[in-house]
Design a protein around this motif. Structure first.
Motif, PDB file in Angstrom:
ATOM      1  N   LEU A   1     -46.737 -42.659   5.155  1.00  0.00           N
ATOM      2  CA  LEU A   1     -46.439 -44.101   3.824  1.00  0.00           C
ATOM      3  C   LEU A   1     -45.120 -43.304   3.446  1.00  0.00           C
ATOM      4  N   LEU A   2     -44.611 -42.270   3.275  1.00  0.00           N
ATOM      5  CA  LEU A   2     -43.297 -42.626   2.553  1.00  0.00           C
ATOM      6  C   LEU A   2     -42.800 -42.616   3.304  1.00  0.00           C
ATOM      7  N   ASP A   3     -42.777 -42.120   4.852  1.00  0.00           N
ATOM      8  CA  ASP A   3     -41.341 -43.435   5.244  1.00  0.00           C
ATOM      9  C   ASP A   3     -41.968 -44.289   6.095  1.00  0.00           C
TER      10      ASP A   3
ATOM     11  N   PHE B   1     -39.697 -56.576  15.237  1.00  0.00           N
ATOM     12  CA  PHE B   1     -39.805 -55.491  14.322  1.00  0.00           C
ATOM     13  C   PHE B   1     -40.899 -55.198  13.834  1.00  0.00           C
ATOM     14  N   ALA B   2     -42.249 -55.901  12.961  1.00  0.00           N
ATOM     15  CA  ALA B   2     -43.354 -55.950  13.403  1.00  0.00           C
ATOM     16  C   ALA B   2     -44.422 -54.868  13.567  1.00  0.00           C
ATOM     17  N   HIS B   3     -43.967 -54.290  15.091  1.00  0.00           N
ATOM     18  CA  HIS B   3     -45.126 -54.096  15.223  1.00  0.00           C
ATOM     19  C   HIS B   3     -45.479 -52.124  15.331  1.00  0.00           C
ATOM     20  N   CYS B   4     -44.744 -51.706  13.638  1.00  0.00           N
ATOM     21  CA  CYS B   4     -44.675 -50.649  13.435  1.00  0.00           C
ATOM     22  C   CYS B   4     -45.958 -50.009  13.125  1.00  0.00           C
ATOM     23  N   TYR B   5     -46.523 -48.951  13.500  1.00  0.00           N
ATOM     24  CA  TYR B   5     -47.578 -48.290  12.686  1.00  0.00           C
ATOM     25  C   TYR B   5     -48.652 -48.198  11.769  1.00  0.00           C
ATOM     26  N   GLY B   6     -47.101 -47.660  10.989  1.00  0.00           N
ATOM     27  CA  GLY B   6     -47.729 -47.217   8.998  1.00  0.00           C
ATOM     28  C   GLY B   6     -47.871 -48.796   8.749  1.00  0.00           C
ATOM     29  N   CYS B   7     -46.266 -49.924   9.189  1.00  0.00           N
ATOM     30  CA  CYS B   7     -46.503 -50.843   7.890  1.00  0.00           C
ATOM     31  C   CYS B   7     -45.909 -51.790   8.682  1.00  0.00           C
ATOM     32  N   GLY B   8     -46.603 -52.460  10.269  1.00  0.00           N
ATOM     33  CA  GLY B   8     -45.964 -53.070  10.838  1.00  0.00           C
ATOM     34  C   GLY B   8     -47.711 -54.518  10.531  1.00  0.00           C
ATOM     35  N   LYS B   9     -46.742 -56.280  10.024  1.00  0.00           N
ATOM     36  CA  LYS B   9     -47.987 -56.797  10.521  1.00  0.00           C
ATOM     37  C   LYS B   9     -48.646 -56.924  11.553  1.00  0.00           C
ATOM     38  N   ASN B  10     -48.067 -56.582  12.795  1.00  0.00           N
ATOM     39  CA  ASN B  10     -48.301 -57.231  13.775  1.00  0.00           C
ATOM     40  C   ASN B  10     -49.390 -55.750  14.185  1.00  0.00           C
ATOM     41  N   ASN B  11     -49.155 -55.091  13.764  1.00  0.00           N
ATOM     42  CA  ASN B  11     -49.346 -53.963  14.663  1.00  0.00           C
ATOM     43  C   ASN B  11     -51.289 -53.997  13.840  1.00  0.00           C
ATOM     44  N   GLU B  12     -51.991 -54.241  15.316  1.00  0.00           N
ATOM     45  CA  GLU B  12     -53.876 -54.348  14.574  1.00  0.00           C
ATOM     46  C   GLU B  12     -54.465 -52.721  14.461  1.00  0.00           C
TER      47      GLU B  12
ATOM     48  N   ARG C   1     -49.189 -49.315  -2.427  1.00  0.00           N
ATOM     49  CA  ARG C   1     -50.488 -48.914  -2.356  1.00  0.00           C
ATOM     50  C   ARG C   1     -51.078 -48.626  -1.842  1.00  0.00           C
ATOM     51  N   PHE C   2     -52.081 -47.267  -1.328  1.00  0.00           N
ATOM     52  CA  PHE C   2     -52.643 -47.190  -0.200  1.00  0.00           C
ATOM     53  C   PHE C   2     -54.023 -46.300  -0.289  1.00  0.00           C
ATOM     54  N   THR C   3     -55.603 -46.971   0.287  1.00  0.00           N
ATOM     55  CA  THR C   3     -56.582 -46.485   0.199  1.00  0.00           C
ATOM     56  C   THR C   3     -56.611 -44.701   1.859  1.00  0.00           C
ATOM     57  N   PRO C   4     -57.032 -44.883   1.745  1.00  0.00           N
ATOM     58  CA  PRO C   4     -56.942 -44.395   2.761  1.00  0.00           C
ATOM     59  C   PRO C   4     -58.561 -43.680   3.368  1.00  0.00           C
ATOM     60  N   GLN C   5     -58.993 -43.806   4.440  1.00  0.00           N
ATOM     61  CA  GLN C   5     -59.886 -43.673   4.862  1.00  0.00           C
ATOM     62  C   GLN C   5     -60.961 -42.023   5.504  1.00  0.00           C
TER      63      GLN C   5
END
Length: 158
Positions: free
Chosen positions: A65-67, A14-25, A42-46
């Motif tokens: 990000l809110l989600d 369950f760590a593949h989410c695009y927003g927060c998954g540690k396993n989604n490169e 915290r998040f720094t946009p590109q």
């Protein structure tokens, strides 16, 4: 702040989410933590996160990000309510049932964004979270999330 983010406690499947998954490169790798009784990320946009107005963030990124922060906050709040540590078995995973976003002003792309969550209500299968996203100390968007708990069988326990 603790050194382990809520999202880093999710089981690998369950760590593949695009927003927060540690396993989604390719993902955002959003990390959420307790900050007293509220949660923070915290998040720094590109530059490629730009929206229709030059110099500002794309609204879909704000919703994302809110989600992700809201779902992580829901899991952390549910664990806390049960006196459990994040990552203990069975894992608690929440998904978004409802997310309402109000865009209050354009969100500048030139710096770190702060996402905050306030836990409104914790029930056995549902958590309500009030969210905000700020840039340069100004709230640019507010959100209201209802997150529902996945059954243990769907949350990594087979």
């Amino acid at each position: 702040m603790p050194s382990t983010a809520f999202q880093d406690c999710y089981p690998d499947d369950f760590a593949h989410c695009y927003g927060c998954g540690k396993n989604n490169e390719h993902g955002h790798h959003l990390k959420s933590y307790w900050d007293g009784d509220t949660t923070v990320a915290r998040f720094t946009p590109q530059p490629y996160h730009t929206g229709g107005v030059p110099g500002n963030v794309y609204g879909g990124l704000i919703a994302s990000l809110l989600d992700c922060h809201g779902a992580g906050s829901a899991a952390a709040a549910a664990c806390k309510a049960e006196g459990r540590e994040m990552g203990s078995a069975p894992p608690m995973r929440f998904v978004t049932a409802s997310l309402k976003v109000d865009y209050l002003r354009p969100t500048p792309i030139d710096g770190e964004l702060e996402v905050r969550g306030e836990i409104v209500e914790v029930k056995p299968r549902k958590v309500t979270v009030s969210l905000s996203l700020s840039a340069h100390g100004e709230v640019c968007a507010r959100g209201h999330m209802i997150a529902v708990r996945l059954p243990d069988s769907a949350a990594g326990q087979q």
